[in-house]
Each structure stands twice: as structure tokens, then as C-alpha cells.
Design a protein around this motif. Sequence first.
Motif, PDB file in Angstrom:
ATOM      1  N   ASP A 316      31.597   3.185  33.092  1.00  0.00           N
ATOM      2  CA  ASP A 316      32.609   2.710  34.036  1.00  0.00           C
ATOM      3  C   ASP A 316      33.947   2.524  33.319  1.00  0.00           C
ATOM      4  OD1 ASP A 316      31.699   0.663  32.465  1.00  0.00           O
ATOM      5  OD2 ASP A 316      31.835  -0.867  34.015  1.00  0.00           O
ATOM      6  N   ALA A 317      34.953   2.151  34.065  1.00  0.00           N
ATOM      7  CA  ALA A 317      36.293   2.000  33.484  1.00  0.00           C
ATOM      8  C   ALA A 317      36.328   0.870  32.461  1.00  0.00           C
ATOM      9  CB  ALA A 317      37.312   1.747  34.590  1.00  0.00           C
ATOM     10  N   LYS A 318      35.361  -0.051  32.530  1.00  0.00           N
ATOM     11  CA  LYS A 318      35.322  -1.181  31.598  1.00  0.00           C
ATOM     12  C   LYS A 318      34.369  -0.926  30.426  1.00  0.00           C
ATOM     13  CE  LYS A 318      37.682  -4.252  34.243  1.00  0.00           C
ATOM     14  NZ  LYS A 318      39.070  -4.573  33.884  1.00  0.00           N
ATOM     15  N   ASP A 319      33.804   0.281  30.342  1.00  0.00           N
ATOM     16  CA  ASP A 319      32.897   0.628  29.241  1.00  0.00           C
ATOM     17  C   ASP A 319      31.755  -0.370  29.078  1.00  0.00           C
ATOM     18  OD1 ASP A 319      33.618   3.037  28.282  1.00  0.00           O
ATOM     19  OD2 ASP A 319      34.915   2.308  26.679  1.00  0.00           O
TER      20      ASP A 319
ATOM     21  N   LEU B  53      43.691   5.363  35.461  1.00  0.00           N
ATOM     22  CA  LEU B  53      42.518   5.287  36.329  1.00  0.00           C
ATOM     23  C   LEU B  53      42.816   4.336  37.475  1.00  0.00           C
ATOM     24  CD1 LEU B  53      41.455   5.942  33.374  1.00  0.00           C
ATOM     25  CD2 LEU B  53      39.323   4.937  34.092  1.00  0.00           C
ATOM     26  N   ARG B  63      44.815   4.481  29.609  1.00  0.00           N
ATOM     27  CA  ARG B  63      44.409   4.787  28.242  1.00  0.00           C
ATOM     28  C   ARG B  63      45.461   5.710  27.636  1.00  0.00           C
ATOM     29  NH1 ARG B  63      40.868   2.661  30.422  1.00  0.00           N
ATOM     30  NH2 ARG B  63      38.631   2.932  30.683  1.00  0.00           N
ATOM     31  N   GLY B 130      35.065   6.740  31.377  1.00  0.00           N
ATOM     32  CA  GLY B 130      35.022   6.026  32.650  1.00  0.00           C
ATOM     33  C   GLY B 130      35.956   6.581  33.705  1.00  0.00           C
TER      34      GLY B 130
END
Lengths: 384, 261
Positions: A316-319, B53, B63, B130
Motif C-alpha cells: 500500500d502507499a504506507k508500505d 499518489l 515520492r 504502493g
Amino acid sequence: MKPLSLSWPTAILLTCGPAVSGEVNLTISPQVSYFPSHAEGTIEYGKSVELKLDAYHDFDAYRAELELIARADADDKGRRLVEARQAYLRRSFSNFDLYIGQRQTFWGKAESRNVVDVINQSDAAANQGSEAKLGAPSLSLDGYFDFGDLQLWYISRFRERTFNDGNGHPSSGLNVTTSLYERSEGKEADDIAARFSTFSGDWDFAVSGFQGTAREPLITPTQDSSALNATYMLQETIGFEAQFTGDPTLLKWESLHGTQSGAGFDAAVAGLEYTLYGAFGQVWDLGLIAEGQYDTRPQAAAEHFYSAGLRLVLNDAKDTSFLALMSQDQKQEQSLIAFEASRRLNDWSSLELRSQFYDAKKSGLAFSGIADDDVISLTINMFF
Amino acid sequence: MKFLPLILIAGLTGLSLPSTAAASPEKGLEIATELDKRDTGFKDSTSTMVMVLSDQHGQSTQRAIRNRTLEGSSEGDLSLVIFDSPGDVRGTAFLSHTKKAGSDDQWLFLPALKRVKRIASSNKAGPFMGSEFAYEDISSQEVEKYTYNYLRDEKVNGLDCFLVEYDPVDRKSGYSRQLVWIDKKEYRLQKIEFYDRKNSLLKTLSYADYNKFLGKYWRADTLSMENHQTGKKTQLQFSDWAFQTGMTEKDFQKNALKRIK
């Protein structure tokens, strides 16, 4: 708080002219720990903070690198540390790099333990498993050839392992007060080591040699049993590493063979990692890890240890990721259950949860002394 | 063999296969080969990339990444990706040796451990950092990785385009097929629709802000990926392009990962 504005590559560029580059980064990691089964007189709640300064500076064919750690702990004096994990000058030539100063490297393939990773001493008091290490004061050369990479090491003096104090965790309740050496030069004794690594297709191989003082000491009580001695022995070894990177199965092997105090020994880790992509109908990766450890040295907790675990990565975007690992000896008398989780909070911070639960069925085992040292800890890493 | 029936079903339901007799695998391959040929000879390139994102609620996170690419001679391209932010992945680097056939060789450098890890490349359908980009979306595109079928001409972004269906050769691909719009004049990717293994529309990738380098190599500065099934979006914003910087294969060997900054 914007992290990028707090790293200063441009500032260094401005002061040093156009032919150079560099960067300075700072990480601050406060940690709280709870020791649910702590023995009387030992720490129940641990509080510590670690500062890490990373900096490098490139000029012509040189790089100066610094990785400085400062760790403060409220109660456990053994954890307090100021350490230059890396502080070296590197000169690059066409096919090799020469390093002088404190340096770290990693040798090995396995996950649960790296028996061939002999260069750096472990910063065991960091309580991060084998992940935290001390710098090796050394002169080293990395050579790059068509047929593989060669490392040559001369380590000028010995680094002693760090230990938690007797009131900290994990510890057997006593302080490690004295270091004893088999080699007469003691802490001043030097080591030599070399490693050749290569790969072909899906296979990676490495072979290494080491002659010097063993990194892992034998821990014994002092004569009056009021403290502990750490005895560091002479070791001469050959190491082998192999990894097969299959699709989706990874096979890993590392082994160390040789003598310690003149007596022969063998140590090995064999492992398998299988990853299930898109697990549970999500974009998650579920990794299954199984490793067997073998070690005939007196320092080993048991001759055979087996580990099995699951690693879940949410992608996910939060790893977000989770790891659960269970290890036990062949007689099922001592075991360790570990659970770890990590997640990014925002662009400049992340959260880590670590817990370890030890069990020993009887006294006199390696884990008997640390059966009260179960820990649950929470760390926030802040990056500047 | 799995995706053949899927495409058949798609054809029956009129989802994908064109009804005209103009569809041509030969012409599809010709277009893909020409696209590849026009991008041959750039030798190497570097660029920086900001990845944004956004989730379905409009919340976004970024990022910062640096890219280095070396054009492959006999095999596919070699590429190196270095992460500058967020902080917890700072200094992490990802090296990929693309193979025309079979699995790519991939390594990851973990700076805290000073460890270079060989990793399995079979997770090509998995998300990259992600994001809505899968590993296979960001890896180097080699002609051999797909079979092709030219479908028809269509206009996209006001440009006359070929519409070509790309069918991945690798069964581990997350897609049953991709519909790819390529402008006729310059052979630049304009739009890609990705269909999942169940042949439902999964994502759309749009290319914008093309610039020409060295008089012939086109690079898009903005890539926007929208996931229609989750509502999430990822935008890649490229800048600081440099070509023929003099990098060699030595800069893309696994030992180079340890020296990267």
C-alpha cells in the motif's frame, strides 16, 4: 515539516564548488519498550532514543562517508553508545575501490541468521537482532571483474560486542564486565578476510575466508558469579554462500567451516522462501520462510534450530508489512516467537513494532537466562 | 493457455476484438518494431521523477526518485532507480537487468544493512512503491515481451494514432491485454488501457508533455495512471533529462548499488 528542506545537499554544493556533491541526513528514533515478564529489580518500561547522522561528500575520485550513531537509554547503561558505524575515505580506481577507516559490509544470503557475516561486530544492545553492527577499523579493497567481485580486508583492531546491562533486556541479570581474549594481543589483534562473489543466471555464489578473533564471544560467569565474562576466541574459517532465485521460490544456503581455539566446527543455515503474490485476492504479498540452523560452536544456543515464519506485505502507499517468526531447537526445549510490523506515517516518519517472546522448558539452556526478557517495543523513526 | 479463452469471450461479447477485417498481427508487430527502432541509439539517460499518489478521497502523497537507464546491446535495457523520499526508503536502490525472454534479474540495496539482495522478479503484476504502476509498467518495454494485433486508426489527443493490442507473452503478467494508442507521425505512446486477467478495464495510462532530445528521442514528462476499479491515481512527473552521459555497464552491476548515492 518538510523533510526535503532539511537535507542540505545544495548548501554543501554551494560551499564546495561544482565538482563535488554531498548530503547530510539526520534520523531520530525514540523508542518505548515494555517487558511484561521482567524479573524483580529489572526494567519494566524502557525508554531510549537513537540519533543517526548520515553524511557523505564526493570530491574527484574520493568519497568521505560518515554514519554516526548516538543512543541514549534512560536506565540500561549497556545501551548507551556513540559509534561511528562508518567513517571512511574511499578512493575509486577504474576496477577497484580502496577504503580506509571504519566501514560496514554485509556477507550472507539467509534471513534468520548469517553465519558467514564475519566482518562487523554486532551492536547486540541495539536489540535489533543482527541488523545493528559496529564499524570495522580497516583497510579494505573491493575489486570488480567480469567474472565476479573480490573483497580484501585488513581489520586493524577488535571491536567488542555491546551488551544490555543486567537490569536490561535481554540479559541474564548480570553485567558483562570483562572481556577475555585467546589471542595475546587481545583487543589490538588484527584480522584478515577475503570474499569472492559471483552470479550466473538464477544462481548467486560466494566463498570467503577469515582469520582472526571470533565476533561472537562465549559468555561465562565470573568466579564469584557476580558478573559475566565475554571470551573471544581465535577463529580460522572458510565460508560458502549460495542462492537460487527461482520463480517464486528462493533457496538459500550459507555455511562456515573451520577451527575455533584449534577445535573444528561447522555452522550452516539452509533456507527456503516462497512468495504468494496477490494473496487473499488483494495486491498483498505473502512470503513463507523456513530456515534450519546448525552450529557446533559452544556459543550456539543449540546445535539445531528451526525457524518458520510468514511475511505479509500489503504493497500500500504506507508500505505496511508484518513478520511473524517462530524458532525452536531440535529438542523443542527453547523457543522464540517474534512479531514485527512497520508502517509509514507520513513523508518524514515511520512506525515500527517489535515483539519477542522467549521460552525455555528447563534451566541450564541458553534461553533459560532470558526467559523473563519478553519485549514489546514501539519505535518512531523521524527522517530529516 | 489461460488468456486465449478470455480473449475469445471478450470477442463474443464485443468488448475488444474489432469487427473489421483490417486487424493485422503483422502490422501490429511492424508498428511496435518501428516504435522500438525509433528509440534505439540513445545509449543512456538519467532523469528525476516525482511520483504523486492520490487515493479516492483526493488525499495525496509523494515520492522522489532518480532514474538511470543504459540501453542494452544484446539483451534488454539496464535500469537503476534510487529513492530520495519518503525518508524511510531514502537511499534504497533498485537495479533491473531486463531480459528479452524470461525473468529479469533484479537486486535491491538496503542502505541500513549495507545489503544487496537478489530478489525474485516474478512479482511483475505487483504495485511499484504502493502506486498504481505495476513493476511491469515501469520496466523496460522490449518487443519480444508481447504479441501484437493492429486494430484500427483512432484519434487521441488530437493526433492520428494506430490502435494496437499488446498481449503479454509472460503468464505472470497482471494483464490479459493492453490497448495501446501510438501516434502515426512520431510513434510515441499516447494512451494505454490495461485489462485485468478477467478482461475488465483496470487502468488507463495517459502520456503528456512530450519533449524531443538529441533531435530524435521523445520523452513524456507527465504519465498519469488511473485505476478504474479503485479510483486511485498515480502521476509521474519527470524532469532533468540527460542523455549520453557516458555511463557504462559497470555503473549497472550489482556491486555499483553499494556505491550509489
